[in-house]
Write an enzyme that holds these catalytic residues in place. Structure first.
Site, PDB file in Angstrom:
ATOM      1  N   ASP A 153     -11.253   1.680  -2.753  1.00 18.83           N
ATOM      2  CA  ASP A 153     -11.654   1.202  -1.429  1.00 18.83           C
ATOM      3  C   ASP A 153     -13.160   1.032  -1.328  1.00 18.83           C
ATOM      4  O   ASP A 153     -13.660   0.613  -0.285  1.00 18.83           O
ATOM      5  CB  ASP A 153     -11.169   2.177  -0.349  1.00 18.83           C
ATOM      6  CG  ASP A 153      -9.728   1.908   0.037  1.00 18.83           C
ATOM      7  OD1 ASP A 153      -9.187   0.863  -0.383  1.00 18.83           O
ATOM      8  OD2 ASP A 153      -9.137   2.737   0.755  1.00 18.83           O
ATOM      9  N   ASP A 184       0.829  -1.204   0.000  1.00 25.09           N
ATOM     10  CA  ASP A 184       0.000   0.000   0.000  1.00 25.09           C
ATOM     11  C   ASP A 184       0.866   1.259   0.000  1.00 25.09           C
ATOM     12  O   ASP A 184       2.076   1.206   0.279  1.00 25.09           O
ATOM     13  CB  ASP A 184      -0.893  -0.040   1.253  1.00 25.09           C
ATOM     14  CG  ASP A 184      -2.236   0.629   1.036  1.00 25.09           C
ATOM     15  OD1 ASP A 184      -2.337   1.480   0.144  1.00 25.09           O
ATOM     16  OD2 ASP A 184      -3.177   0.287   1.779  1.00 25.09           O
TER      17      ASP A 184
HETATM   18  C1  GLA Z   1      -5.766   1.754   2.289  1.00 24.79           C
HETATM   19  C2  GLA Z   1      -6.223   0.610   1.413  1.00 24.79           C
HETATM   20  C3  GLA Z   1      -7.256  -0.224   2.131  1.00 24.79           C
HETATM   21  C4  GLA Z   1      -6.714  -0.722   3.433  1.00 24.79           C
HETATM   22  C5  GLA Z   1      -6.201   0.447   4.261  1.00 24.79           C
HETATM   23  C6  GLA Z   1      -5.475  -0.022   5.500  1.00 24.79           C
HETATM   24  O1  GLA Z   1      -6.760   2.692   2.428  1.00 24.79           O
HETATM   25  O2  GLA Z   1      -6.712   1.111   0.196  1.00 24.79           O
HETATM   26  O3  GLA Z   1      -7.683  -1.299   1.321  1.00 24.79           O
HETATM   27  O4  GLA Z   1      -5.688  -1.639   3.181  1.00 24.79           O
HETATM   28  O5  GLA Z   1      -5.312   1.266   3.528  1.00 24.79           O
HETATM   29  O6  GLA Z   1      -5.023   1.036   6.241  1.00 24.79           O
END
Ligand code: GLA
Length: 719
Positions: A519, A455
């Protein structure tokens, strides 16, 4: 900056007036070599004959009020040649040598490749344009080289990775806008005069500007019109320019957005741009998508089995415990998942998002026996273990930051605006990359990881390293780190994630097997988001999870069928929440998982067609097997339609002369219907492609639901 390989006049640099060309499988580029810098005369369908005379029939008259060679829109438009639109290069040596007048010094060409070499002796600048043909696409990049030691270096403010003259009859431009949970939406504009500029200064590919442009005939659509697409494969800042010159020529430029003074070339150094990928179709954006998907499948991403994911983010957030995670492992197994991904929250200090990033060791309060019992349970259940990491980032409240405050990417003495309470590490430092590589490899080995969700959750700013602007260096350093990891542990699959889809492009996709597009698990949002992604990315590289009934991001509520059958079309996963599923929903989810496993081998090679319909709330996608033997259709109704009984949906694109067994597998139908056709009662019906091209009557759908049809090709003797 790197040192270039030598530029020499190639063997085929003969008669300078000859046009030269490069072909892809379905397109041709023809260049006029009569001008000092070649002009792109033709970019269109592959020419079967030669293109002799193209220059003569396209020659433009000289008009009053313009320079005598009006608007020489070459492959490297230059102020020095009298081009008065946006130039391909903006550079200077401390205010001097601010324009070039390049001459061709060489062309090197083989069947799939063309390099044009140009030089301006006065400014001591050489330029090289590389064009390659890859399947149905071309890719194009430009390098600038400061050839000799000069009193002052060459400061490059702008270098177009590609400056492309497009057919001037194209009237519309599609750009991509978006935000968190709303990625890859489109802006469609008519370009009659002037320039459109879109810039990204976020330090990652960004939510709000996917680096691509699509040019098309007026009214182009999924199924109709000539369309030309350009994608800049770059995960840092970018600039996109669409320009209509005053005599009506049309050019597109895409390139890196450079910070002030970021690139200064000493004698002998060169700047090489990212690649721009070019695709075209005469049959609307479906045709474009087909070319881009084939390229991704054939050249960028190795074919993998794509296991069903089970991801813990929304079930746990930061509230982990061994017991809860083991329960989730058991649930993953029950649902038929094949890969368990422990998301954020598992490591030391990560009680919330203000602490912990950087300390990639298990949190002993949450997991007193370590992660080993989890890994063992995952493996015992027959799943693969995956882990979430955000290696490039650090919270101030972390041991790493306390130990190495100098590792932060920051401008000394300045207050850096934070993003999600976190700092970026200075990846340009060898010691930082070395530490991160060791950490990642250590995690993989210790927990027998098969997969990393990598990420990156903040926009960058104050991007300074060793007192110099370093956005470009940071982007390259990220690639280096990821490459080093892949070399060290080639069997571990990586997913690129960045607050959802803020780091999605071909230069990332070259290095990972899965992209996290958003997300949002809200299927209504995802239907829209994936229509945008589909232009450039085949569905199987895009993670799509079945989320909770009430979307954690939008708050909207959707039936399991809509959630599951939307996710079925991507790389399927499950994003559970703590609320238990009803037995009907659990059964439907498990059926969907089983269906995905049974059909993924052809779904992940299928052609995706978006089908047009007068009702704008209807989003219909057809996955057609590469061998034409079957298809899956999802017709999603996103809101109340204007006509409750929708006009029949035309299934264009099915192979002609084929008979099909058509079965409605699932639809959330209005209960008021007094009678239903056999097909809408779920009975299979037989129909030819010709009949389906004319139309398929959809059932009366409830808003925010979809109808799922299966089409199976019948052998001639079957009825
Ligand atoms: C980001 C990702 C999510 C999740 C969060 C965790 O927002 O896009 O899918 O993994 O981080 O903090």
């Amino acid at each position: 900056m790197s040192r270039p390989t030598s530029l020499s006049a190639g063997p085929s640099a003969e008669d300078p007036s000859t046009a030269f060309r490069l072909d892809s499988e379905s397109a041709s580029l023809v260049f006029d070599a009569a001008s000092p810098v070649p002009k792109l005369l033709y970019w269109g369908e592959r020419l079967e004959g030669d293109a002799a005379g193209l220059g003569a029939v396209l020659e433009r008259p000289v008009l009053h009020g313009l320079l005598d060679d009006p608007e020489p829109l070459t492959c490297f438009p230059e102020t020095g040649q009298g081009f008065q639109g946006s130039p391909g290069l903006e550079a200077h040596r401390d205010g001097e040598s601010f324009f070039t007048q390049l001459e061709r010094i060489g062309i090197q060409q083989d069947e799939d490749r063309l390099s044009v070499e140009l030089e301006d002796r006065a400014t001591k600048i050489q330029v090289r344009i590389d064009i390659e043909s890859l399947g149905d696409l071309f890719r194009w990049r430009t390098s600038v080289h400061s050839t000799a030691a000069q009193r002052v270096p060459l400061t490059v403010d702008w270098l177009a990775a590609a400056a492309i003259a497009l057919p001037s009859g194209l009237q519309e431009v599609q750009l991509f806008e978006g935000q968190w949970c709303r990625e890859l939406h489109s802006d469609r504009l008519r370009l009659d005069s002037g320039s459109l500029l879109r810039e990204n200064r976020t330090g990652r590919t960004s939510h709000q500007s996917f680096p691509a442009m699509v040019f098309g005939e007026a009214g182009f659509s999924a199924e109709r019109g000539a369309v030309y697409a350009l994608h800049l494969a770059w995960s840092g800042n970018h600039r996109l320019i669409a320009e209509r010159t005053r005599t009506g020529q049309l050019q597109a430029q895409l390139g890196e957005l450079l910070l002030p003074g970021e690139v200064q070339l000493a004698g002998g150094e060169q700047l090489e741009s990212p690649w721009v990928y070019l695709g075209l179709s005469q049959g609307g954006t479906n045709g474009l998508a087909e070319h881009f998907h084939a390229f991704v499948r054939g050249h960028l991403v190795p074919k993998t089995r794509r296991p069903v994911h089970f991801n813990t983010w929304e079930a746990l957030y930061f509230d982990h415990s061994e017991e809860k995670t083991l329960e989730l492992v058991a649930e993953a197994r029950r649902r038929g998942a094949e890969r368990f991904v422990l998301d954020d929250g598992w490591f030391r200090g990560r009680e919330h998002d203000r602490a912990g990033l950087g300390d990639w060791e298990v949190c002993e309060t949450k997991y007193p026996r370590g992660l080993e019992p989890i890994v063992e349970a995952v493996e015992a259940a027959g799943l693969e273990m995956g882990l979430w990491v955000e290696p490039e980032m650090v919270n101030a409240d972390s041991d790493l930051c306390r130990r190495h405050p100098d590792w932060l990417l920051q401008s000394p003495g300045r207050q850096q605006p934070l993003g999600r309470h976190q700092h970026a590490l200075d990846l340009t430092r060898d010691d930082v990359r070395h530490h991160l590589l060791e950490t990642l490899v250590g995690l993989v080995d210790r927990y027998r990881l098969r997969y990393l969700k990598w990420d990156m959750n903040r926009d960058l700013c104050h991007v300074e390293a060793q007192g110099r602007p370093a956005q470009r260096a940071m982007t390259l350093a990220y690639y280096r780190l990821l490459d080093a990891f892949r070399t060290a542990r080639p069997d571990v699959e990586v997913e690129a994630c960045s607050s959802g889809g803020a780091r999605v492009d071909y230069e990332v996709l070259r290095r990972v097997t899965r992209l996290w597009p958003s997300d949002s698990h809200d299927p209504k949002e995802r239907q829209m988001i994936h229509r945008g992604y589909n232009l450039f990315f085949p569905p199987e590289v895009l993670g799509m999870h079945v989320g909770s009934e009430r979307s954690e991001t939008s708050g909207r509520t959707h039936a399991m069928a809509f959630r599951a059958h939307t996710a079925l079309f991507g790389h399927l996963g499950i994003e559970p929440t703590r609320r238990p599923l009803s037995s009907e929903d659990a059964a439907l989810l498990e059926r969907t998982v089983a269906f995905y496993k049974e059909h993924r081998s052809w779904l992940h090679e299928a052609t995706t067609l978006y089908l047009e319909h007068a009702e704008t709330e209807l989003v219909s996608r057809l996955a057609l097997a590469a061998d034409g033997s079957r298809a899956l259709l999802a017709a999603a109704l996103l809101d109340t339609p204007r006509q409750i009984l929708l006009a029949p949906l035309r299934l264009r694109g099915l192979p002609e002369g084929q008979r099909w067994r058509v079965t409605l597998l699932e639809a959330d139908q209005h209960s008021f219907a007094k009678s239903r056709s056999a097909m809408h009662r779920g009975e299979p019906v037989a129909a030819t492609s010709e009949a389906l091209h004319y139309g398929l009557q959809l059932p009366p759908l409830r808003p925010e639901s979809l109808a799922l049809f299966e089409l199976v090709a019948l052998a001639p003797e079957d009825s």
